[in-house]
Write an enzyme that holds these catalytic residues in place. Structure first.
Site, PDB file in Angstrom:
ATOM      1  N   ARG A  41       9.137  10.722   8.204  1.00 12.45           N
ATOM      2  CA  ARG A  41       9.739   9.983   7.270  1.00 12.45           C
ATOM      3  C   ARG A  41      10.167   8.649   8.084  1.00 12.45           C
ATOM      4  O   ARG A  41       9.936   7.373   7.836  1.00 12.45           O
ATOM      5  CB  ARG A  41      10.849  10.466   6.642  1.00 12.45           C
ATOM      6  CG  ARG A  41      11.625   9.244   5.822  1.00 12.45           C
ATOM      7  CD  ARG A  41      12.492   9.906   4.545  1.00 12.45           C
ATOM      8  NE  ARG A  41      13.115  10.965   5.016  1.00 12.45           N
ATOM      9  CZ  ARG A  41      14.120  11.478   5.807  1.00 12.45           C
ATOM     10  NH1 ARG A  41      14.573  10.286   6.561  1.00 12.45           N
ATOM     11  NH2 ARG A  41      14.599  12.463   6.222  1.00 12.45           N
TER      12      ARG A  41
ATOM     13  N   TYR B 232       3.790  -9.266 -12.129  1.00 11.92           N
ATOM     14  CA  TYR B 232       3.237  -8.049 -12.377  1.00 11.92           C
ATOM     15  C   TYR B 232       4.410  -7.385 -13.722  1.00 11.92           C
ATOM     16  O   TYR B 232       5.301  -7.262 -13.278  1.00 11.92           O
ATOM     17  CB  TYR B 232       2.682  -7.344 -11.481  1.00 11.92           C
ATOM     18  CG  TYR B 232       2.483  -5.636 -11.894  1.00 11.92           C
ATOM     19  CD1 TYR B 232       1.653  -5.603 -12.604  1.00 11.92           C
ATOM     20  CD2 TYR B 232       3.532  -4.989 -11.229  1.00 11.92           C
ATOM     21  CE1 TYR B 232       1.472  -4.114 -12.983  1.00 11.92           C
ATOM     22  CE2 TYR B 232       3.345  -3.492 -11.301  1.00 11.92           C
ATOM     23  CZ  TYR B 232       2.380  -3.084 -12.567  1.00 11.92           C
ATOM     24  OH  TYR B 232       2.125  -1.993 -12.640  1.00 11.92           O
TER      25      TYR B 232
ATOM     26  N   ASP C 280       5.039 -12.169  -3.447  1.00 14.23           N
ATOM     27  CA  ASP C 280       4.060 -11.118  -3.368  1.00 14.23           C
ATOM     28  C   ASP C 280       2.936 -11.731  -3.345  1.00 14.23           C
ATOM     29  O   ASP C 280       2.260 -12.645  -4.125  1.00 14.23           O
ATOM     30  CB  ASP C 280       4.265 -10.464  -4.716  1.00 14.23           C
ATOM     31  CG  ASP C 280       3.362  -9.465  -5.118  1.00 14.23           C
ATOM     32  OD1 ASP C 280       2.331  -9.309  -4.491  1.00 14.23           O
ATOM     33  OD2 ASP C 280       3.711  -8.653  -5.906  1.00 14.23           O
TER      34      ASP C 280
ATOM     35  N   LYS D 236      -4.362  -2.583  -3.878  1.00 18.72           N
ATOM     36  CA  LYS D 236      -5.334  -3.615  -4.306  1.00 18.72           C
ATOM     37  C   LYS D 236      -6.069  -4.084  -3.039  1.00 18.72           C
ATOM     38  O   LYS D 236      -6.857  -3.221  -2.540  1.00 18.72           O
ATOM     39  CB  LYS D 236      -4.473  -4.777  -5.060  1.00 18.72           C
ATOM     40  CG  LYS D 236      -3.511  -4.481  -5.823  1.00 18.72           C
ATOM     41  CD  LYS D 236      -3.847  -3.532  -7.080  1.00 18.72           C
ATOM     42  CE  LYS D 236      -3.035  -3.189  -8.401  1.00 18.72           C
ATOM     43  NZ  LYS D 236      -1.631  -2.647  -8.059  1.00 18.72           N
TER      44      LYS D 236
HETATM   45  C1  LIG Z   1       0.931  -8.369  -8.008  1.00 12.98           C
HETATM   46  C2  LIG Z   1       1.261  -7.076  -8.210  1.00 12.98           C
HETATM   47  N1  LIG Z   1       2.297  -6.498  -7.486  1.00 12.98           N
HETATM   48  C3  LIG Z   1       2.906  -5.343  -7.290  1.00 12.98           C
HETATM   49  C4  LIG Z   1       2.372  -4.452  -8.010  1.00 12.98           C
HETATM   50  C5  LIG Z   1       2.759  -3.050  -8.215  1.00 12.98           C
HETATM   51  O1  LIG Z   1       1.972  -2.246  -7.090  1.00 12.98           O
HETATM   52  P1  LIG Z   1       1.915  -0.608  -7.048  1.00 12.98           P
HETATM   53  O2  LIG Z   1       1.249  -0.415  -8.546  1.00 12.98           O
HETATM   54  O3  LIG Z   1       1.119  -0.470  -5.997  1.00 12.98           O
HETATM   55  O4  LIG Z   1       3.320  -0.062  -7.262  1.00 12.98           O
HETATM   56  C6  LIG Z   1       1.234  -4.781  -8.751  1.00 12.98           C
HETATM   57  C7  LIG Z   1       0.323  -3.714  -9.347  1.00 12.98           C
HETATM   58  O5  LIG Z   1      -0.491  -3.898 -10.229  1.00 12.98           O
HETATM   59  C8  LIG Z   1       0.601  -5.987  -8.770  1.00 12.98           C
HETATM   60  O6  LIG Z   1      -0.512  -6.488  -9.632  1.00 12.98           O
END
Ligand SMILES: Cc1ncc(COP(=O)(O)O)c(C=O)c1O
Length: 382
Positions: free
Chosen positions: A46, A98, A170, A195
């Site tokens: 961890r 998101y 992000d 992704k």
């Molecule tokens: C732009 C973006 N940020 C964060 C996330 C969240 O990621 P996770 O699904 O890996 O928790 C997503 C998920 O689709 C996303 O498209």
């Protein structure tokens, strides 16, 4: 090193003990001490695991940061960032995020006593107006999901810093191949590695890159204390994905441009949201702060029934949530990725029931175009 070379080599060298050229999967929960009071640099997985650490170094290097911190998912990474705040602190977030990030900020983050003000993603003045003397963090995605709006990284970073707040970006949609927010002064970059970084739709994960060691250390403390770590198998998969990131992004980009142009020329499509199109209201900003436009496209098809017919008719595009894998995906944000955003808020933002989002994969562009044509024909019959 150019970024293409860094994708292959960043974060690791052939292993000392065996010469293995790829990072081994250190599938171990714990590490033997040499003797009482003397460990070998690794204690418990961890706290730190060599496979995860190699990934953390690799992505940090690609983003131009000093430290990487890997988590069990993108949302776990974003949640860890909010753990840097104290009850009573304030944060400003772009209003187009998101759906899961929006849900996190309006549920758990809020319940932990942090006030969140959502502002128009594209308007730097709105961020300035929303900042108060309690503002500690500004959080944006650019391009936004799913509207493909852009946040002016230089302007909003300057505003965040003027108010003593951390700027967090992000960068899931573009990856460091096409956009490097730390170069615009951002403090933290976050990814859903689920992704493009993984790129093969076979693992869920998240990553933060910090521009300085103090932030990195604070986030490693959150990672260790709260424990939402990325396991060694998943870290290995992301590391393997990162090796081909540059060449995959090049194909996502060329297919994305080609399909956005195709959709924009079709009368059956009401509107295409893709920053690479000259008609995109922020095309000039895209050219200035990105080195490409990526493989994410949204478009409006006229009605919910037409959207349904399109999604059911396509054969190469798979109807599924998520994005950024080698395979093309189609998604209906209103009922899928953004269902957690209240309907009135979706309407206000412009995420209509007729909006379709494409994650354009690395298949042949002609096959993908033929598939879109199949979908548009079906939608036209509604
Ligand atoms: C732009 C973006 N940020 C964060 C996330 C969240 O990621 P996770 O699904 O890996 O928790 C997503 C998920 O689709 C996303 O498209």
């Amino acid at each position: 090193m150019k970024i293409q070379t860094a994708c292959v080599h960043a974060g690791h060298q052939p292993e000392e003990a065996t010469g293995a050229v790829t990072v081994p999967i250190h599938a171990t929960s714990t590490f033997a001490y040499r003797r009482f009071g003397e460990h070998r640099g690794w204690e418990y997985s961890r706290t730190g695991n060599p496979t995860r650490a190699a990934l953390e170094r690799a992505v940090a290097e690609l983003e131009g940061g000093v430290d990487g911190i890997a988590f069990a998912s993108g949302l776990a990474a974003i949640d860890a960032i909010t753990d840097l705040l104290e009850p009573g602190d304030h944060m400003v977030a772009a209003d187009n995020l998101y759906g899961g990030t929006y849900r996190l900020f309006t549920s758990i983050t809020k319940r932990h006593g942090i006030d969140v003000t959502f502002v128009s993603a594209t308007d730097p003045e709105a961020y300035a107006t929303a900042c108060t003397d309690r503002t500690r963090l500004v959080f944006v995605e650019t391009p936004t999901n799913p509207l493909m709006q852009l946040v002016d990284l230089s302007a909003v970073t300057e505003i965040a810093h003027r108010h003593g707040a951390l700027m967090v970006v992000d960068n899931t949609f573009l990856t460091p191949i096409l956009q490097r927010p730390l170069e615009f002064g951002a403090d933290l970059v976050v990814h859903s590695t689920t992704k493009y970084l993984n790129g093969h739709s076979d693992g869920v994960g998240g990553m933060i890159v910090a521009r300085d060691t103090d932030l990195g250390e604070r986030l490693h403390t959150v990672q260790n204390n709260a424990g939402a770590i990325l396991g060694p198998f998943d870290a290995y998969l992301v590391l393997r994905g990162v090796k081909t990131l540059a060449i995959r992004m090049a194909v996502h980009e060329s297919n994305g441009r080609s399909l956005a142009g195709y959709l924009a020329a079709d009368k059956r499509v009401a509107r295409v949201h893709y920053p690479g199109l000259a008609s995109h209201p922020q095309h000039a900003l895209a050219r200035a702060q990105q080195s490409g436009f990526g493989g994410m496209i949204a478009f409006d098809i006229g009605s919910l029934d037409r959207a349904r017919a399109f999604c059911d008719a396509v054969e190469v595009f798979t109807l599924a949530e998520s994005l950024g894998g080698v395979e093309s995906l189609v998604c209906h944000p209103a009922t899928m990725t953004h269902a957690s955003v209240p309907a009135e808020e979706r309407e206000r933002l412009g995420i209509g029931d007729d909006m379709i989002r494409l994650s354009v994969g690395i298949e042949d562009a002609g096959d993908l175009e033929a598939d879109l044509s199949r979908g548009l024909d079906a939608a036209g019959r509604v």
